[in-house]
Motif scaffolding. Structure first.
Motif, short mmCIF file in Angstrom:
data_model
loop_
_atom_site.label_atom_id
_atom_site.label_comp_id
_atom_site.label_asym_id
_atom_site.label_seq_id
_atom_site.Cartn_x
_atom_site.Cartn_y
_atom_site.Cartn_z
N ALA A 48 76.96 -38.57 159.21
CA ALA A 48 77.51 -37.22 159.03
C ALA A 48 77.99 -36.65 160.36
N LEU A 49 77.23 -36.88 161.43
CA LEU A 49 77.63 -36.36 162.74
C LEU A 49 78.83 -37.12 163.31
N ALA A 50 78.88 -38.44 163.10
CA ALA A 50 80.02 -39.23 163.59
C ALA A 50 81.30 -38.80 162.88
N ILE A 51 81.23 -38.59 161.58
CA ILE A 51 82.40 -38.13 160.84
C ILE A 51 82.84 -36.76 161.37
N GLY A 52 81.89 -35.88 161.62
CA GLY A 52 82.22 -34.57 162.18
C GLY A 52 82.86 -34.67 163.55
N ALA A 53 82.35 -35.57 164.38
CA ALA A 53 82.91 -35.73 165.72
C ALA A 53 84.34 -36.26 165.68
N LEU A 54 84.65 -37.03 164.65
CA LEU A 54 85.99 -37.62 164.53
C LEU A 54 86.98 -36.72 163.81
N GLU A 55 86.54 -35.56 163.34
CA GLU A 55 87.44 -34.64 162.65
C GLU A 55 88.59 -34.17 163.54
N GLU A 56 88.33 -34.07 164.82
CA GLU A 56 89.34 -33.55 165.74
C GLU A 56 90.32 -34.61 166.23
N GLY A 57 90.09 -35.87 165.86
CA GLY A 57 91.00 -36.93 166.26
C GLY A 57 90.26 -38.16 166.74
N PRO A 58 91.02 -39.21 167.07
CA PRO A 58 90.42 -40.47 167.48
C PRO A 58 89.59 -40.34 168.76
N LEU A 59 88.54 -41.15 168.83
CA LEU A 59 87.69 -41.20 170.03
C LEU A 59 87.34 -42.64 170.34
N ARG A 60 87.18 -42.91 171.62
CA ARG A 60 86.66 -44.20 172.05
C ARG A 60 85.16 -44.19 171.92
N PHE A 61 84.55 -45.38 171.95
CA PHE A 61 83.11 -45.54 171.76
C PHE A 61 82.32 -44.67 172.72
N GLY A 62 82.65 -44.73 174.00
CA GLY A 62 81.91 -43.96 175.01
C GLY A 62 81.99 -42.46 174.79
N ALA A 63 83.18 -41.99 174.44
CA ALA A 63 83.35 -40.56 174.18
C ALA A 63 82.57 -40.14 172.95
N LEU A 64 82.55 -40.99 171.95
CA LEU A 64 81.80 -40.70 170.73
C LEU A 64 80.30 -40.68 171.02
N GLN A 65 79.83 -41.60 171.84
CA GLN A 65 78.41 -41.62 172.19
C GLN A 65 78.03 -40.37 172.99
N ARG A 66 78.88 -39.94 173.90
CA ARG A 66 78.59 -38.71 174.66
C ARG A 66 78.57 -37.49 173.73
N ARG A 67 79.45 -37.48 172.75
CA ARG A 67 79.50 -36.36 171.81
C ARG A 67 78.25 -36.31 170.93
#
Length: 110
Positions: free
Chosen positions: A21-40
């Motif tokens: 649920a949190l990963a989907i929310g983080a990706l709502e604003e657009g594509p992210l790389r693995f590291g950016a997603l992990q920091r988010r």
């Protein structure tokens, strides 16, 4: 959905998972790389993030794009199905934020 063998249960299990649920929310604003997603997603381990992304990709909720570069460049973004799942999940996240002070946090048995 309430029957033991209902195929809906697998998707419900995936979407009800905290990290999904949190990963989907983080990706709502657009594509992210693995590291950016992990920091988010503060607090998620690389192993759990990898597992979560693989499950979401396998379910068709996110797309993984590999760009041939050195070092390898990989981006994750919501698929059309992922965007549709993000709507109720966003409402759930907003509800939780608005009501967290009113709810009693579950405690583990002693």
């Amino acid at each position: 959905m309430y029957e033991a063998q209902c195929p809906c249960r697998g998707m419900l299990d995936l979407l009800a998972n905290k990290w999904s649920a949190l990963a989907i929310g983080a990706l709502e604003e657009g594509p992210l790389r693995f590291g950016a997603l992990q920091r988010r997603l503060q607090g998620i381990s690389p192993k759990v993030l990898t597992q979560t992304l693989r499950r979401l990709e396998g379910a068709g909720l996110i797309d993984r794009t590999v760009y041939p570069a050195v070092p390898l460049h990989v981006e994750y973004e919501l698929s059309p199905l992922g965007h549709s799942a993000s709507v109720p999940l966003k409402n759930l996240r907003l509800w939780v934020e608005e009501n967290v002070d009113l709810a009693t946090a579950p405690t583990k048995p002693v």
